[in-house]
Design an enzyme around this catalytic site. Structure first.
Site, PDB file in Angstrom:
ATOM      1  N   HIS A 223       0.845  -1.193   0.000  1.00 36.68           N
ATOM      2  CA  HIS A 223       0.000   0.000   0.000  1.00 36.68           C
ATOM      3  C   HIS A 223       0.880   1.242   0.000  1.00 36.68           C
ATOM      4  CE1 HIS A 223      -1.874  -3.274   2.297  1.00 36.68           C
ATOM      5  NE2 HIS A 223      -2.929  -2.983   1.592  1.00 36.68           N
ATOM      6  N   ASP A 408      -5.015   6.460   3.118  1.00 30.09           N
ATOM      7  CA  ASP A 408      -6.473   6.363   2.961  1.00 30.09           C
ATOM      8  C   ASP A 408      -7.263   6.963   4.120  1.00 30.09           C
ATOM      9  OD1 ASP A 408      -5.914   4.529   4.948  1.00 30.09           O
ATOM     10  OD2 ASP A 408      -7.472   3.138   4.316  1.00 30.09           O
ATOM     11  N   SER A 452      -9.628   2.176  11.354  1.00 29.38           N
ATOM     12  CA  SER A 452     -10.451   3.159  12.053  1.00 29.38           C
ATOM     13  C   SER A 452     -11.888   2.686  12.234  1.00 29.38           C
ATOM     14  CB  SER A 452     -10.383   4.505  11.348  1.00 29.38           C
ATOM     15  OG  SER A 452     -10.139   4.341   9.995  1.00 29.38           O
ATOM     16  N   GLY A 564      -4.672   9.329  12.751  1.00 29.55           N
ATOM     17  CA  GLY A 564      -5.799   9.015  13.636  1.00 29.55           C
ATOM     18  C   GLY A 564      -5.900  10.016  14.786  1.00 29.55           C
TER      19      GLY A 564
HETATM   20  P1  ADP Z   1      -5.482   1.729   8.081  1.00 25.31           P
HETATM   21  O1  ADP Z   1      -4.260   1.794   8.942  1.00 25.31           O
HETATM   22  O2  ADP Z   1      -6.161   0.394   8.123  1.00 25.31           O
HETATM   23  O3  ADP Z   1      -5.239   2.247   6.714  1.00 25.31           O
HETATM   24  P2  ADP Z   1      -6.661   4.250   8.769  1.00 25.31           P
HETATM   25  O4  ADP Z   1      -5.680   4.868   7.851  1.00 25.31           O
HETATM   26  O5  ADP Z   1      -8.087   4.642   8.584  1.00 25.31           O
HETATM   27  O6  ADP Z   1      -6.558   2.682   8.777  1.00 25.31           O
HETATM   28  O7  ADP Z   1      -6.298   4.631  10.272  1.00 25.31           O
HETATM   29  C1  ADP Z   1      -4.958   4.733  10.703  1.00 25.31           C
HETATM   30  C2  ADP Z   1      -4.952   5.219  12.136  1.00 25.31           C
HETATM   31  O8  ADP Z   1      -5.463   4.210  12.985  1.00 25.31           O
HETATM   32  C3  ADP Z   1      -3.579   5.497  12.681  1.00 25.31           C
HETATM   33  O9  ADP Z   1      -3.181   6.813  12.358  1.00 25.31           O
HETATM   34  C4  ADP Z   1      -3.732   5.318  14.179  1.00 25.31           C
HETATM   35  O10 ADP Z   1      -4.111   6.519  14.825  1.00 25.31           O
HETATM   36  C5  ADP Z   1      -4.893   4.377  14.279  1.00 25.31           C
HETATM   37  N1  ADP Z   1      -4.490   3.067  14.770  1.00 25.31           N
HETATM   38  C6  ADP Z   1      -3.918   2.063  14.089  1.00 25.31           C
HETATM   39  N2  ADP Z   1      -3.722   0.997  14.887  1.00 25.31           N
HETATM   40  C7  ADP Z   1      -4.197   1.344  16.116  1.00 25.31           C
HETATM   41  C8  ADP Z   1      -4.307   0.682  17.386  1.00 25.31           C
HETATM   42  N3  ADP Z   1      -3.884  -0.560  17.537  1.00 25.31           N
HETATM   43  N4  ADP Z   1      -4.868   1.369  18.416  1.00 25.31           N
HETATM   44  C9  ADP Z   1      -5.298   2.630  18.257  1.00 25.31           C
HETATM   45  N5  ADP Z   1      -5.226   3.304  17.096  1.00 25.31           N
HETATM   46  C10 ADP Z   1      -4.681   2.668  16.039  1.00 25.31           C
HETATM   47 MG    MG Z   2      -4.504   4.160   6.393  1.00 23.28          MG
END
Ligand code: ADP
Ligand code: MG
Length: 586
Positions: A223, A408, A452, A564
């Site tokens: 990705h 994303d 998320s 996040g």
């Molecule tokens: P993905 O990582 O599946 O692409 P997103 O981009 O929507 O999902 O979200 C990423 C965010 O998720 C990160 O910036 C972080 O803040 C949060 N995140 C990832 N893993 C965890 C976790 N184990 N606990 C809390 N927040 C997390």
């Molecule tokens: Mg992401």
């Protein structure tokens, strides 16, 4: 930065049209089942008494994952949004369609979002009485050292793990055997890739990372997650040697050993280049006396239009060889012949897909505490505004995620909050805050997947439950709502403060809110939460990531805000603004 041209219709139609297009193109192999529209099921795969194989993950990796659905391989795939895990509801549609009473195996790449969404689906299936085993494919040697093997990402190695598990299930092996053979294949599969150029999500059209014309990135993820190092672009032979070195030094095959080989293009690398890579690979293996049992060269797990390639080796023994050679017939892979396989008839033996009941029920408002300035209507207005501001900041959130993740987050949050806004608009006027929170959680989770989805959905659910005795929220109840949201994220994601996640925005937000609640108003509590989140968000720039996709980056994640944490701040900021306006208006 120029935008990437793509042949699409409306952005929101991309995945539905991908799914209908695939099913329509391969009607002899694929069909769609379930109410989410995201489960692609093998026409003649699932049958009573056979272990069901469910694969899945985000879109953008075509032909993975639905291309591996068919007789002798996967029984169904759950199709997520681009680069985002499918949601539990979508996974459940796939699982229920293939449950033949002998249990179900989930196979997917090892990404936080997929792990959380598949685990939530597995918990629900187990509660319904279906046994589930999960295998997280972790073949990318570049993503973590050998001691941390289980933390590695899954890339093109999915191909071999799916193939072995699908064959074992087709041969009628019981659940525990299918799972252990899949795990054995996972342990014997190692991959490494190189990226020459980025890809862009169709919604933004912007490249998800930058790389100069002279450079390549060794070990880049599927990705666009950053790899192990950036170097000057080298010759095909040099790159092949470099990738193979990492794989072979860990696999340590000896003279006479046999492997299966996959040379995989990431989306815009020509077959010429892939065959040149294979050519070198073959001579290196020949020199070492390692035999190639079978090889595949082409696009098997792409990354939209990313330029680059990966090499995957599966170290074989007799058992794995037999399973690899077992016939299968899918859009992306056919082995041997499945002529004579009982097409159609087996299908009718399958159990009817079970329906799920997840209606949102609202408590009678009668005996609820009604002190406090935040009425259910004001609460819903706060949430609508949160959605507006998240959507307005979409590109910023995606850019933050592009730097340390997969780019994303803004798109994912936009999809989720649009679903939340739609769900809230359908709420009865007298719905309680707890009821609205349940509604939000379900809408968000069903629409989003990714990391998320489960994180925010669990936050909403827990927050709502914390105020289930209330009609309106006062300062204390608002602070309890926030604290429960934080606890929900912590329980679901198991991240600790300092891991560089959204937790690092929530923790100071809740701390300040709790202090403000001792003497302040609802507005004071919400403002305190907002300021705490902002401070926590900014502080994430100094942290090294230890969770989620960006954890693979280590020190390279420093200097950048966590996406996040940023979306958490935007949400709390919007809630505070709406509450302040409602209070002055009152
Ligand atoms: P993905 O990582 O599946 O692409 P997103 O981009 O929507 O999902 O979200 C990423 C965010 O998720 C990160 O910036 C972080 O803040 C949060 N995140 C990832 N893993 C965890 C976790 N184990 N606990 C809390 N927040 C997390
Ligand atoms: Mg992401």
């Amino acid at each position: 930065m120029t935008k990437t041209k793509k042949l699409i219709n409306a952005p929101e139609d991309i995945i539905p049209q991908l799914v209908s297009g695939m099913v329509a193109a391969h009607p002899d192999m694929l069909m769609r089942e379930g109410k989410t529209g995201r489960a692609i099921v093998a026409v003649d795969g699932p049958r009573d008494g056979k272990v069901g194989i469910v694969v899945g993950g985000g879109s953008g990796h075509e032909p993975a994952f639905a291309g591996y659905v068919g007789r002798g391989l996967a029984d169904a795939a759950a199709v997520g949004n681009i680069f985002a895990s499918p949601s539990p509801e979508q996974i459940l549609d796939a699982a229920r369609a293939v449950d033949g009473g002998a249990g179900v195996v989930f196979l997917y790449g090892n990404y936080t979002g997929d792990v959380m969404n598949f685990t939530m689906a597995a918990e629900e299936l187990e509660a319904e009485g279906t046994q589930v085993r999960q295998i997280q494919v972790a073949d990318d040697v570049a993503s973590a050292p050998r001691e941390l093997r289980s933390e590695r990402r899954g890339i093109a190695g999915d191909f071999f793990v799916f193939k072995i598990a699908g064959a074992a299930a087709d041969l009628g092996e019981p659940l525990a055997r299918v799972a252990s053979l899949a795990q054995k294949a996972n342990d014997a599969t190692l991959s490494m890739g190189v990226a020459l150029g980025p890809c862009s999500l169709p919604q933004t059209g912007k490249p998800n990372f930058e790389i100069s014309d002279e450079d390549m990135e060794i070990g880049m993820g599927l990705h666009g997650e950053p790899g192990v190092r950036r170097e000057k672009l080298a010759s095909a032979d040099t790159v092949t040697d470099e990738l193979l070195d990492s794989i072979l030094s860990e696999m340590a095959p000896v003279k006479g050993d046999r492997v299966a080989v996959l040379v995989n293009g990431l989306g815009s690398t020509s077959l010429i280049e892939l065959y040149i890579i294979f050519n070198r690979l073959k001579s290196v293996l020949d020199e070492r006396g390692i035999g190639i049992h079978h090889s595949w060269v082409g696009e098997y797990a792409t990354s939209l239009e990313m330029a680059g390639a990966s090499i995957t080796l599966l170290k074989l023994d007799d058992e794995l060889t037999r399973l690899l050679d077992h016939p299968c017939r899918t859009p992306a892979l056919t082995v041997g012949t499945t002529e004579g396989a009982v097409a159609g008839s087996a299908h009718s033996l399958r159990r009817a897909a079970k329906a799920s009941d997840s209606a949102v029920k609202t408590k009678a408002a009668a005996k609820l505490k009604s002190d406090g300035a935040i009425t259910p209507a004001i609460f819903r207005a706060m949430m609508q505004r949160a959605g507006d501001e998240i959507i307005a900041e979409r590109d910023w959130l995606s850019e933050l995620d592009g730097v340390i993740g997969d780019g994303d987050h803004g798109i994912t949050m936009e999809i989720g909050w649009k679903a939340v806004q739609g769900a809230l608009a359908n709420a009865e006027q007298d719905e309680t805050i707890e009821g609205s929170c349940k509604r939000m959680a379900k809408a968000f989770l069903d629409a989003v997947g990714a990391s998320s989805g489960p994180l925010y959905a669990t936050a909403f659910l827990r927050a709502g439950a914390a105020v289930s005795d209330r009609l309106n929220l006062d300062a204390e109840a608002l602070s309890a709502w926030l604290a429960a949201a934080l606890q929900g994220v912590r329980d679901r994601g198991r991240a600790e403060p300092g891991d560089k996640t959204m937790i690092d925005a929530w923790v100071p937000a809740v701390e300040r809110a709790e202090r403000a609640a001792a003497s302040g108003s609802e507005v004071d509590v919400m403002n305190a939460a907002r300021d705490g989140a902002e401070e926590g968000m900014n502080a994430t720039a100094n942290l090294e990531s230890r969770r989620g996709r960006s954890a693979k980056l280590g020190a390279r994640s420093k200097g950048h805000i966590d996406p996040g944490a940023a979306s958490t701040w935007i949400t709390l900021r919007a809630m505070a603004a709406t509450l302040a306006e409602a209070s002055t208006a009152a």
